[in-house]
Scaffold this active site. Sequence first.
Site, PDB file in Angstrom:
ATOM      1  N   THR A  29       0.810  -1.326   0.087  1.00 23.94           N
ATOM      2  CA  THR A  29       0.062  -0.016  -0.025  1.00 23.94           C
ATOM      3  C   THR A  29       0.963   1.465  -0.099  1.00 23.94           C
ATOM      4  O   THR A  29       1.993   1.249   0.670  1.00 23.94           O
ATOM      5  CB  THR A  29      -0.990  -0.062   1.389  1.00 23.94           C
ATOM      6  OG1 THR A  29      -1.630  -0.929   1.007  1.00 23.94           O
ATOM      7  CG2 THR A  29      -1.748   1.388   1.350  1.00 23.94           C
ATOM      8  N   GLY A  30       0.482   2.256  -0.699  1.00 22.22           N
ATOM      9  CA  GLY A  30       1.027   3.566  -0.644  1.00 22.22           C
ATOM     10  C   GLY A  30       1.310   3.986  -1.862  1.00 22.22           C
ATOM     11  O   GLY A  30       1.367   3.473  -3.055  1.00 22.22           O
ATOM     12  N   ASP A  85       6.252  -3.792  -1.058  1.00 21.01           N
ATOM     13  CA  ASP A  85       5.528  -3.021  -0.257  1.00 21.01           C
ATOM     14  C   ASP A  85       6.389  -1.775  -0.207  1.00 21.01           C
ATOM     15  O   ASP A  85       7.591  -2.062  -0.199  1.00 21.01           O
ATOM     16  CB  ASP A  85       5.112  -3.793   1.093  1.00 21.01           C
ATOM     17  CG  ASP A  85       3.919  -2.953   1.820  1.00 21.01           C
ATOM     18  OD1 ASP A  85       3.397  -1.857   1.544  1.00 21.01           O
ATOM     19  OD2 ASP A  85       3.411  -3.364   2.562  1.00 21.01           O
ATOM     20  N   GLY A  86       5.945  -0.802   0.473  1.00 19.94           N
ATOM     21  CA  GLY A  86       6.676   0.457   0.849  1.00 19.94           C
ATOM     22  C   GLY A  86       6.969   0.323   2.451  1.00 19.94           C
ATOM     23  O   GLY A  86       6.812  -0.598   3.011  1.00 19.94           O
ATOM     24  N   ASP A  88       8.010   3.147   6.017  1.00 24.85           N
ATOM     25  CA  ASP A  88       8.375   4.628   6.370  1.00 24.85           C
ATOM     26  C   ASP A  88       9.700   4.920   6.748  1.00 24.85           C
ATOM     27  O   ASP A  88      10.255   5.999   6.737  1.00 24.85           O
ATOM     28  CB  ASP A  88       7.274   4.980   7.368  1.00 24.85           C
ATOM     29  CG  ASP A  88       5.809   4.746   6.836  1.00 24.85           C
ATOM     30  OD1 ASP A  88       5.434   5.542   5.835  1.00 24.85           O
ATOM     31  OD2 ASP A  88       5.147   3.852   7.195  1.00 24.85           O
ATOM     32  N   LYS A  98       6.377   0.635   9.532  1.00 27.19           N
ATOM     33  CA  LYS A  98       5.189   0.861   8.316  1.00 27.19           C
ATOM     34  C   LYS A  98       3.886   1.230   8.926  1.00 27.19           C
ATOM     35  O   LYS A  98       3.900   1.246  10.402  1.00 27.19           O
ATOM     36  CB  LYS A  98       5.053  -0.629   7.735  1.00 27.19           C
ATOM     37  CG  LYS A  98       6.430  -0.970   6.765  1.00 27.19           C
ATOM     38  CD  LYS A  98       6.085  -2.336   6.078  1.00 27.19           C
ATOM     39  CE  LYS A  98       4.887  -2.356   5.107  1.00 27.19           C
ATOM     40  NZ  LYS A  98       4.625  -1.401   4.492  1.00 27.19           N
ATOM     41  N   GLY A  99       3.177   1.636   8.256  1.00 28.00           N
ATOM     42  CA  GLY A  99       1.618   1.987   8.698  1.00 28.00           C
ATOM     43  C   GLY A  99       1.491   3.468   8.533  1.00 28.00           C
ATOM     44  O   GLY A  99       0.485   3.787   9.008  1.00 28.00           O
ATOM     45  N   GLY A 101       0.217   4.599   5.918  1.00 24.94           N
ATOM     46  CA  GLY A 101      -0.854   4.728   5.280  1.00 24.94           C
ATOM     47  C   GLY A 101      -1.990   3.916   6.041  1.00 24.94           C
ATOM     48  O   GLY A 101      -3.179   3.845   5.546  1.00 24.94           O
ATOM     49  N   GLU A 107      -0.829  -5.524   5.718  1.00 26.54           N
ATOM     50  CA  GLU A 107       0.470  -5.571   5.309  1.00 26.54           C
ATOM     51  C   GLU A 107       1.429  -6.621   6.059  1.00 26.54           C
ATOM     52  O   GLU A 107       2.057  -7.411   5.259  1.00 26.54           O
ATOM     53  CB  GLU A 107       1.197  -4.278   5.324  1.00 26.54           C
ATOM     54  CG  GLU A 107       0.703  -3.398   4.361  1.00 26.54           C
ATOM     55  CD  GLU A 107       1.364  -1.719   4.533  1.00 26.54           C
ATOM     56  OE1 GLU A 107       0.974  -1.305   3.611  1.00 26.54           O
ATOM     57  OE2 GLU A 107       1.692  -1.542   5.624  1.00 26.54           O
TER      58      GLU A 107
HETATM   59  C1  5RP Z   1       1.018   1.945   4.756  1.00 27.59           C
HETATM   60  C2  5RP Z   1       2.568   1.513   4.693  1.00 27.59           C
HETATM   61  C3  5RP Z   1       3.180   2.388   3.306  1.00 27.59           C
HETATM   62  O1  5RP Z   1       3.900   1.199   2.723  1.00 27.59           O
HETATM   63  C4  5RP Z   1       4.171   3.427   4.028  1.00 27.59           C
HETATM   64  O2  5RP Z   1       3.535   4.253   4.489  1.00 27.59           O
HETATM   65  C5  5RP Z   1       5.011   4.065   2.780  1.00 27.59           C
HETATM   66  O3  5RP Z   1       4.116   4.944   1.995  1.00 27.59           O
HETATM   67  P1  5RP Z   1       4.573   5.856   0.597  1.00 27.59           P
HETATM   68  O4  5RP Z   1       5.057   4.873  -0.233  1.00 27.59           O
HETATM   69  O5  5RP Z   1       3.344   6.600   0.297  1.00 27.59           O
HETATM   70  O6  5RP Z   1       5.634   6.563   1.464  1.00 27.59           O
HETATM   71  O7  5RP Z   1       3.143   1.141   5.570  1.00 27.59           O
HETATM   72  O8  5RP Z   1       0.313   1.440   5.894  1.00 27.59           O
END
Ligand code: 5RP
Length: 232
Positions: A29-30, A85-86, A88, A98-99, A101, A107
């Site tokens: 997600t993200g 996955d992405g 933070d 993470k989290g 988003g 996830e």
């Molecule tokens: C969502 C997440 C995302 O992977 C994380 O926030 C990174 O998001 P982005 O790629 O928009 O910077 O953990 O729960």
Amino acid sequence: MAEEHNPKQIAGFAAADLIEDGTVVGLGTGSTVWFTLVRLAERIAQEGLRVQGVPTSEDTHAKATELGIPLTTLEEVESIDLTIDGADEIDGSFRMIKGGGGALLREKVVASISRREAIVVGPTKVVERLGTTFKLPVEVVPFARAVVTRAAVALGAEPHLRTTPEGAPYRTDNGNEILDCHFPEGIEDPEALELALDAVPGVVESGLFLGLAQVCVIGHPDGRCEIRELEG
Ligand code: 5RP
């Protein structure tokens, strides 16, 4: 002057090229994973790549559906070949926060049954110590908010309830709330903190992802893409 690239696009596109034909793929997600979804949809259309995606949020489910990526569910598959996955924050051992988003629970469930997890980030997400640039999200059952808040304070955190732009408590896809926990000195011992948080009744999941990623794809503003594999 040299052209500026979007690191999220560089990483997101490169990770989509790691996906192999005939596999089950966890879809994170993200905004960085968004680029992975776009490139994956392109590969499906151009190469006839056959994949089944497992989305980690309602948001990703909607975006993947819109892009025509075939999806499946955890009822249908027991394991996932590769999740993209992405994050933070990610440290040198690929431990993560993470989290951001709000999708941490799904996830983590998807990561837990993935044979491989590749994380897509820009260079600003790579840190020496977790908790120094980002608050740790902790998903809590609304009834237990006050109890978990006090427990988090006892663990050295300054917890803040995540709210919507209108000021209401933010709700995850699972109907829970999020406490964003600031650690003034960063997180000294992520493993011990994860155990301690998991032991608090009312905590659904923490945004500490430890031992779950094997690959880190880092996009750079100069257009370079680094693919790091976990050693050992
Ligand atoms: C969502 C997440 C995302 O992977 C994380 O926030 C990174 O998001 P982005 O790629 O928009 O910077 O953990 O729960």
